[in-house]
Design an enzyme around this catalytic site. Structure first.
Site, short mmCIF file in Angstrom:
data_model
loop_
_atom_site.label_atom_id
_atom_site.label_comp_id
_atom_site.label_asym_id
_atom_site.label_seq_id
_atom_site.Cartn_x
_atom_site.Cartn_y
_atom_site.Cartn_z
N LYS A 77 0.84 -1.20 0.00
CA LYS A 77 0.00 0.00 0.00
C LYS A 77 0.88 1.26 0.00
O LYS A 77 0.61 2.21 -0.72
CB LYS A 77 -0.84 -0.02 1.27
CG LYS A 77 -2.31 0.26 1.05
CD LYS A 77 -3.13 -0.03 2.30
CE LYS A 77 -2.49 0.49 3.55
NZ LYS A 77 -3.30 0.68 4.69
N ASN A 78 1.94 1.24 0.79
CA ASN A 78 2.85 2.39 0.83
C ASN A 78 3.46 2.64 -0.54
O ASN A 78 3.55 3.79 -0.99
CB ASN A 78 3.99 2.14 1.83
CG ASN A 78 3.55 2.35 3.26
OD1 ASN A 78 2.47 2.87 3.53
ND2 ASN A 78 4.39 1.92 4.20
N1 LIG Z 1 7.48 3.14 -0.29
C1 LIG Z 1 7.42 4.38 0.18
N2 LIG Z 1 7.74 5.44 -0.60
C2 LIG Z 1 7.67 6.72 -0.14
N3 LIG Z 1 7.31 7.05 1.13
C3 LIG Z 1 6.98 6.06 1.95
C4 LIG Z 1 7.01 4.68 1.54
N4 LIG Z 1 6.65 3.92 2.60
C5 LIG Z 1 6.39 4.78 3.62
N5 LIG Z 1 6.58 6.05 3.25
C6 LIG Z 1 6.41 7.26 4.09
O1 LIG Z 1 6.39 6.87 5.46
C7 LIG Z 1 5.20 7.33 6.10
C8 LIG Z 1 4.80 6.36 7.18
O2 LIG Z 1 4.38 5.13 6.62
P1 LIG Z 1 3.45 4.16 7.46
O3 LIG Z 1 3.19 2.95 6.63
O4 LIG Z 1 4.05 3.95 8.81
O5 LIG Z 1 2.13 5.01 7.69
P2 LIG Z 1 1.05 5.52 6.63
O6 LIG Z 1 1.13 4.68 5.41
O7 LIG Z 1 1.23 6.99 6.48
O8 LIG Z 1 -0.30 5.24 7.43
P3 LIG Z 1 -0.94 3.81 7.85
O9 LIG Z 1 -0.95 3.80 9.34
O10 LIG Z 1 -2.29 3.86 7.26
O11 LIG Z 1 -0.05 2.75 7.27
C9 LIG Z 1 4.19 7.49 4.97
O12 LIG Z 1 3.19 8.43 5.29
C10 LIG Z 1 5.08 7.96 3.82
O13 LIG Z 1 5.32 9.34 3.92
#
Ligand SMILES: Nc1ncnc2c1ncn2[C@@H]1O[C@H](COP(=O)(O)OP(=O)(O)OP(=O)(O)O)[C@@H](O)[C@H]1O
Length: 421
Positions: free
Chosen positions: A297-298
């Site tokens: 998803k990220n």
């Molecule tokens: N593959 C990626 N490429 C770019 N930025 C990323 C990637 N993975 C994570 N990030 C950054 O890290 C942040 C934190 O990711 P995390 O998965 O912890 O939370 P989230 O996706 O924002 O929310 P959720 O709790 O719904 O997962 C994201 O908001 C994004 O800015």
């Protein structure tokens, strides 16, 4: 009426919190749980009747000693009350009343070395979670051991059923813990008018959520062994032939579907998979799906936010699976622009997100976040806890301006100690 912790219960909690927690490895759970008799299940419930109040008491104590004034936030008090209530349910649950002859039989096999479970080895990821990690008590033959070869009277089954119901209710009570603690952190942040999470709070959350994973595995496993008809390849919630390619494919389909819905896309970015179709290992499939879904998803989000929602094609996300002797590693590479280096440490903190922050309903009682595209900042830190739980790890390397590589290491030997502290 709202639940209140009485001074007597507090005293008991303090007493239980003095005992060390006992870790159970994935391997031990698999060895123990194959075709358990009612007697074996009874011994397992005795183990849980001892172990769960100890683990829960440790958490209440920790919630009591939180740094700053986090412990006073209404949502944190609510969570503490759930733990105390579950503690009471466990310690007040009556002991089984069994004829003497059965009691003797119950412990008869406990010194039989054929039934002895292998000892744990240190968890390679435990030290990065806490610097004060103490080895947990070896499980040896004290608790989980198979007792077989006799006709178990109906009281044993009856007791097992009642105990299973009670711990299932506890698991349900604790379903909204992650969201409610997150709410508590929000309350705290508002209170102190800052967005930064202190290091000590971050460390507390890692320990707290890690411990929650452990408690839920123990309960989930016990309930599954007592309830579900046995399926080949499964021991409770553990699958001895978890198929990686299939699990990645399902997580990819789900993540792409959510992405298409959220951004109104005709086609989400493609995800190409490089993995032998027949690669399997022993794992908890729900944990693996959860981690993969969060990571994919990220990557999808990064791609759509970088290229926009109206392009014909995105660079595909590559998922590469490698099989080593010790680890199975899954690398997820995207070309979604990466993360500025300054922000890398932040991605592992709770509540760091670049998505618009979701509001949490204080009466929310769903077990986990109901998959929006992003927004709590919990995806990465919680996935890393799941990975570390069984001795694996999660690493992220980014090239700002190009993309991100995430390495999910899964320990395939699976006899590492539970990270308890
Ligand atoms: N593959 C990626 N490429 C770019 N930025 C990323 C990637 N993975 C994570 N990030 C950054 O890290 C942040 C934190 O990711 P995390 O998965 O912890 O939370 P989230 O996706 O924002 O929310 P959720 O709790 O719904 O997962 C994201 O908001 C994004 O800015």
């Amino acid at each position: 009426m709202a639940y209140r912790i009485t001074p007597q219960v507090y005293e008991k909690i303090k007493h239980f919190a003095r005992f060390p927690q006992t870790g159970v490895s994935l391997r031990q759970m698999v060895m123990f749980g194959q075709n358990p008799s009612q007697g074996t299940l009874l011994r397992a419930s005795q183990f849980l009747a001892d172990e769960l109040p100890i683990r829960i008491a440790h958490r209440v104590k920790e919630l009591d000693n939180l740094p700053h004034n986090l412990g006073e936030m209404p949502s944190i008090v609510r969570v503490k009350n759930w733990y105390a209530q579950s503690f009471e349910d466990l310690v007040n649950f009556p002991k089984p009343e069994l004829p003497q002859s059965i009691k003797e039989r119950l412990f008869v096999n406990s010194n039989n070395s054929a039934n002895k479970l292998p000892d744990n080895v240190p968890n390679p990821s435990a030290t990065s979670i806490t610097t004060a990690a103490k080895p947990s008590v070896p499980i040896g033959h004290r608790y989980y051991s198979n007792v077989d070869g006799i006709e178990w009277p109906p009281e044993v089954r009856y007791y097992n059923e009642k105990f299973t119901k009670m711990i299932e209710a506890i698991k349900r009570r604790h379903d909204p813990v992650v969201t409610t603690v997150a709410q508590g952190i929000n309350e705290y942040k508002k209170h102190k008018e800052s967005d930064v999470i202190d290091i000590d709070i971050q460390a507390f959350l890692d320990r707290f959520y890690m411990s929650r994973i452990g408690i839920r595995i123990l309960i989930g496993q016990h309930v599954a062994l007592n309830r579900s008809p046995s399926r080949s390849d499964y021991v409770g919630i553990i699958c001895t032939k978890t198929n990686i390619a299939q699990t990645v494919q399902e997580a990819a389909d789900n993540a792409r579907f959510i992405c298409e819905e959220y951004y109104g896309l005709f086609r989400a970015p493609e995800i190409s998979l490089h993995c032998p179709n027949d690669l399997t290992f022993t794992y908890v499939p729900t944990h693996l799906s959860h981690m993969l879904f969060e990571l994919l998803k990220n990557s999808l989000r990064a791609l759509v936010e970088l290229f926009g929602d109206d392009v014909d094609e995105y660079p595909p996300i590559k998922v590469i699976v490698a099989e080593g002797k010790e680890d199975i590693t899954i690398k997820i590479s995207d070309e979604g622009g990466g993360i500025p280096r300054r922000n890398i440490p932040l991605v592992w903190t709770y509540m760091y997100t670049t998505a618009e922050t979701q509001t949490l309903d204080p009466n929310f009682s769903q077990s986990d976040f109901k998959a929006p595209m992003a927004g709590f900042g919990y995806g990465l830190p919680i996935s890393r806890l799941y990975a570390r739980y069984f001795g694996g790890d999660l690493k992220l390397i980014s090239m700002e301006g190009f993309g991100t590589d995430v390495y999910l290491h899964l320990n395939r030997i699976s006899n590492s100690d539970e990270p308890l502290h």
